[in-house]
Design an enzyme around this catalytic site. Structure first.
Site, PDB file in Angstrom:
ATOM      1  N   ILE A 153       9.827  -7.835  -0.506  1.00 27.58           N
ATOM      2  CA  ILE A 153       8.242  -7.622  -0.499  1.00 27.58           C
ATOM      3  C   ILE A 153       7.896  -6.321   0.026  1.00 27.58           C
ATOM      4  O   ILE A 153       8.475  -5.914   1.219  1.00 27.58           O
ATOM      5  CB  ILE A 153       7.903  -8.714   0.591  1.00 27.58           C
ATOM      6  CG1 ILE A 153       7.761 -10.208  -0.008  1.00 27.58           C
ATOM      7  CG2 ILE A 153       6.167  -8.572   0.992  1.00 27.58           C
ATOM      8  CD1 ILE A 153       7.133 -10.198  -1.370  1.00 27.58           C
ATOM      9  N   LYS A 154       7.166  -5.460  -0.762  1.00 25.18           N
ATOM     10  CA  LYS A 154       6.833  -4.113  -0.429  1.00 25.18           C
ATOM     11  C   LYS A 154       5.568  -4.133   0.419  1.00 25.18           C
ATOM     12  O   LYS A 154       4.751  -4.591  -0.075  1.00 25.18           O
ATOM     13  CB  LYS A 154       6.620  -3.410  -1.806  1.00 25.18           C
ATOM     14  CG  LYS A 154       8.154  -2.991  -2.500  1.00 25.18           C
ATOM     15  CD  LYS A 154       7.722  -2.162  -3.652  1.00 25.18           C
ATOM     16  CE  LYS A 154       7.621  -0.651  -3.259  1.00 25.18           C
ATOM     17  NZ  LYS A 154       7.482   0.096  -4.547  1.00 25.18           N
ATOM     18  N   LEU A 155       5.771  -3.350   1.479  1.00 26.81           N
ATOM     19  CA  LEU A 155       4.753  -3.018   2.382  1.00 26.81           C
ATOM     20  C   LEU A 155       4.504  -1.674   2.672  1.00 26.81           C
ATOM     21  O   LEU A 155       5.519  -0.999   2.627  1.00 26.81           O
ATOM     22  CB  LEU A 155       4.652  -3.831   3.636  1.00 26.81           C
ATOM     23  CG  LEU A 155       4.824  -5.578   3.446  1.00 26.81           C
ATOM     24  CD1 LEU A 155       5.511  -6.084   4.660  1.00 26.81           C
ATOM     25  CD2 LEU A 155       3.578  -6.058   3.361  1.00 26.81           C
TER      26      LEU A 155
END
Length: 318
Positions: A131-133
């Site tokens: 998950i990219k944040l």
């Protein structure tokens, strides 16, 4: 003698920074990364029309609200593209949380759960997803909670040592320091040209890599956002490098010998106490390049997310 790309694969995990499935097939990376800009670009590829149609139909089945349908279609499309990519790469796909949630910890966690659920419904285990944040304080705190749930994260839009240190202290799985965008800022600010070894982006990633290894942090360093192959060659030995199709092609067509530049230390020493929020915000604020590039990156990803949603809204109205 193997080409430069093949040499790289023996010392650094190569990741494709694209949503273009044909490019991924061509260069056979271990993993792939996407972002709102790449999803927008991929959505305009004719071969992806069926993925968009599927996302539209699914969104219509979930809600009667057009606003909710647009949001759902965007999430489903990102996952659909990720699923297709995972049919090719043996490793992981990075899928990004809406940039407009960059300062919303709870919203980021909720969106991450939704993306993981969509992947699960498509038969993809969370072990293959990152998950990219954005590497804001809120993004890092969201990642810390997600990691504790067993959801691995890729902290992106990382331009400063303070961001990198906070990510490691939070137990984040992977960071994506942006090499080329750092160079862009310094060239504009100073008017100077930089050799690859003096490239401020290369220097930044090298410092982060050495700090992580010296203090025994397990967070993976994945250099990103490259402007030329010289930057890539200077980071040979980095845990991972995510590279766009044009530069992958240059490396594949090159016979330049790759010499490992980044080597982990054999001695590990204790790190300082973790940064507090106040310390993080002060240290980050002291770096004008990082402040400007993070804000710009969030805005630009949000703009492209908006463009994608306009396209999806038009299709939903048909």
């Amino acid at each position: 003698m193997p080409n430069t790309l093949e040499q790289f694969k023996s010392i650094t995990t190569i990741v494709a920074d694209t949503g273009d499935i044909e490019a991924i097939k061509r260069y056979q990376p271990e993993d792939a990364t996407t972002n709102p800009s790449l999803i927008l670009k991929a959505a305009q590829i004719p071969d992806y029309a069926h993925l968009i149609e599927n996302a539209i139909e699914w969104a219509k089945s979930q809600s009667d609200s057009i606003e909710q349908q647009v949001e759902d279609a965007g999430d489903k499309l990102a996952v659909n593209i990720g699923v297709e990519i995972l049919k090719i790469v043996p490793g992981r796909i990075s899928t990004e949380v809406d940039a407009r949630l960059s300062f919303d910890k709870a919203g980021s966690i909720t969106k991450a759960h939704k993306l993981i659920k969509l992947y699960k419904e498509a038969g993809i285990d969370k072990s293959r997803i990152l998950i990219k944040l954005a590497s804001t304080w809120e993004g890092i705190c969201a990642a810390k909670e997600l990691e504790q749930e067993g959801i691995n994260c890729n902290l992106t839009l990382l331009f400063s040592f303070a961001q990198a240190r906070a990510c490691a202290e939070a137990g984040v799985y992977l960071i994506s320091p942006f090499v080329g965008r750092i160079l862009d800022w310094y060239k504009k600010d100073t008017g100077l040209e930089y050799s690859s070894v003096e490239d401020p982006g290369v220097v930044s990633v090298t410092e982060i890599y050495n700090y992580y290894k010296r203090h025994g942090f397990n967070t993976v360093v994945m250099g990103a956002s490259f402007r030329n192959t010289g930057e890539i060659i200077e980071l040979a030995g980095c845990d991972r490098l995510t590279i766009g199709p044009a530069l992958l092609e240059e490396l594949a067509n090159s016979q330049t010998e790759v010499v490992r530049k980044l080597i982990p230390t054999e001695t590990v020493v204790d790190a300082a106490d973790p940064l507090t929020e106040a310390q993080f915000r002060w240290e980050f604020n002291e770096d004008p390049m990082a402040v400007e590039k993070l804000a710009e990156g969030i805005r630009n990803f949000a703009i492209d997310q908006g463009k994608l949603e306009v396209m999806l809204k038009e299709k939903l109205a048909c």
